[in-house]
Design a protein around this motif. Structure first.
Motif, PDB file in Angstrom:
ATOM      1  N   UNK A 149      64.096  -8.532   1.685  1.00 48.81           N
ATOM      2  CA  UNK A 149      63.455  -7.603   2.612  1.00 48.81           C
ATOM      3  C   UNK A 149      63.992  -7.747   4.037  1.00 48.81           C
ATOM      4  N   UNK A 150      64.162  -8.976   4.573  1.00 49.15           N
ATOM      5  CA  UNK A 150      64.735  -9.086   5.915  1.00 49.15           C
ATOM      6  C   UNK A 150      66.109  -8.456   6.039  1.00 49.15           C
ATOM      7  N   UNK A 151      66.950  -8.571   5.021  1.00 47.28           N
ATOM      8  CA  UNK A 151      68.264  -7.938   5.086  1.00 47.28           C
ATOM      9  C   UNK A 151      68.117  -6.433   5.267  1.00 47.28           C
ATOM     10  N   UNK A 152      67.210  -5.823   4.522  1.00 43.58           N
ATOM     11  CA  UNK A 152      66.983  -4.377   4.638  1.00 43.58           C
ATOM     12  C   UNK A 152      66.575  -4.006   6.057  1.00 43.58           C
ATOM     13  N   UNK A 153      65.660  -4.786   6.636  1.00 39.34           N
ATOM     14  CA  UNK A 153      65.195  -4.490   7.991  1.00 39.34           C
ATOM     15  C   UNK A 153      66.305  -4.696   9.020  1.00 39.34           C
ATOM     16  N   UNK A 154      67.083  -5.744   8.872  1.00 35.12           N
ATOM     17  CA  UNK A 154      68.179  -5.994   9.814  1.00 35.12           C
ATOM     18  C   UNK A 154      69.200  -4.866   9.784  1.00 35.12           C
ATOM     19  N   UNK A 155      69.439  -4.305   8.615  1.00 30.99           N
ATOM     20  CA  UNK A 155      70.343  -3.164   8.526  1.00 30.99           C
ATOM     21  C   UNK A 155      69.754  -1.952   9.230  1.00 30.99           C
ATOM     22  N   UNK A 156      68.447  -1.753   9.070  1.00 32.34           N
ATOM     23  CA  UNK A 156      67.793  -0.637   9.748  1.00 32.34           C
ATOM     24  C   UNK A 156      67.888  -0.778  11.264  1.00 32.34           C
ATOM     25  N   UNK A 157      67.862  -2.027  11.738  1.00 39.02           N
ATOM     26  CA  UNK A 157      67.911  -2.297  13.173  1.00 39.02           C
ATOM     27  C   UNK A 157      69.342  -2.525  13.673  1.00 39.02           C
TER      28      UNK A 157
END
Length: 280
Positions: A149-157
């Protein structure tokens, strides 16, 4: 979570469909005297063949409460294909009947009521970082695990370009302690990982600070992203009697389970408001 996560638990990739051989099914469903658990033989603090992990201790407690003998089938969580293949190759093929850590709500396996809820966390030498959005305001080298999940959020940001990606899920020699060493040795300024994976090691890194990753929204109209996950036992969907029995002993042993988790410095969190137990 995660393990959520550290073992490609959170979110889980879609599993390949498997048909259990008839002989394996008969073995899986026919012995009410044994609790057969699939676990990693060398992956502390989760489990090892010496019974030293928190998953080992919870399995021992539940087997005793059920009046069953505990029996293990050992297989690495971190083999080729990660945790998804571990489930398909071991639980689905009848080599065991239970895995000890599965995100509640998994779409491919059956699952019990949760026996603990934990969170992804930031690990740093200071406590300035308290949210994913904070990382856009405090430039630093970020470490994270792939397919989480953190990887997904970091990509979004748009924060992955200079980040350090850890591929622990497919490395049979890996240990979660490497995340703490990466911060301690300044390889990264902040590491984002599943809290149960590193709690037991934190006593050896007293200068590191830990902060849970809060739920956030990353853009207009986008759903809130949560980093807190309830973790259940995984069973085959068809094994409804075993699932019901496990639910009973989980409910009866909540204080004892909490004490085991506390021994491994696993912090417990409230269930996310979105979680319901209608399938139970």
């Amino acid at each position: 979570m995660s393990k959520p996560s550290i073992r490609q638990l959170l979110p889980l990739a879609a599993l390949l469909g498997f048909t259990m051989p008839l002989a394996a099914h008969a073995q899986a469903s026919g012995n009410n005297q044994v609790l057969r658990v699939c676990a990693d033989p060398d992956y502390l603090p989760f489990s090892n063949s010496a019974g030293q992990g928190f998953e080992n201790k919870v399995a021992e407690l539940l087997a005793k409460s059920m009046g069953r003998r505990l029996e293990y089938h050992w297989a690495s969580y971190r083999g080729q294909g990660g945790f998804s293949n571990f489930l398909a190759d071991n639980l689905d093929t009848g080599k065991c009947d239970v895995v000890m850590d599965l995100p509640y709500g998994d779409n491919e396996e059956g699952y019990t009521t949760p026996y603990y809820t934990s969170s992804y966390v930031f690990i740093a030498k200071n406590n300035d970082i308290t949210s994913m959005i904070d990382l856009t305001r405090h430039p630093m080298k970020i470490g994270y695990e792939e397919e989480t999940t953190p990887e997904t959020a970091l990509k979004m940001l748009d924060l992955t370009q200079d980040a350090v990606v850890f591929h622990i899920a497919d490395d049979p020699n890996s240990s979660p302690e490497q995340f703490l060493r990466a911060v301690e040795n300044n390889r990264v300024g902040v590491m984002i990982t599943w809290e149960p994976a590193i709690g037991a090691f934190l006593k050896d890194y007293p200068d590191l600070k830990v902060h849970p990753v809060p739920a956030e929204e990353y853009g207009p109209g986008l759903p809130q992203v949560s980093y807190t996950y309830p973790m259940a036992l995984g069973v085959r969907t068809k094994d409804t009697a075993l699932k019901a029995e496990l639910n009973t002993v989980i409910a009866a042993n909540k204080p004892q389970i909490a004490a085991i988790l506390a021994d491994y410095n696993i912090k417990l969190y409230k269930q996310p408001a979105s979680v319901n137990f209608t399938n139970q």
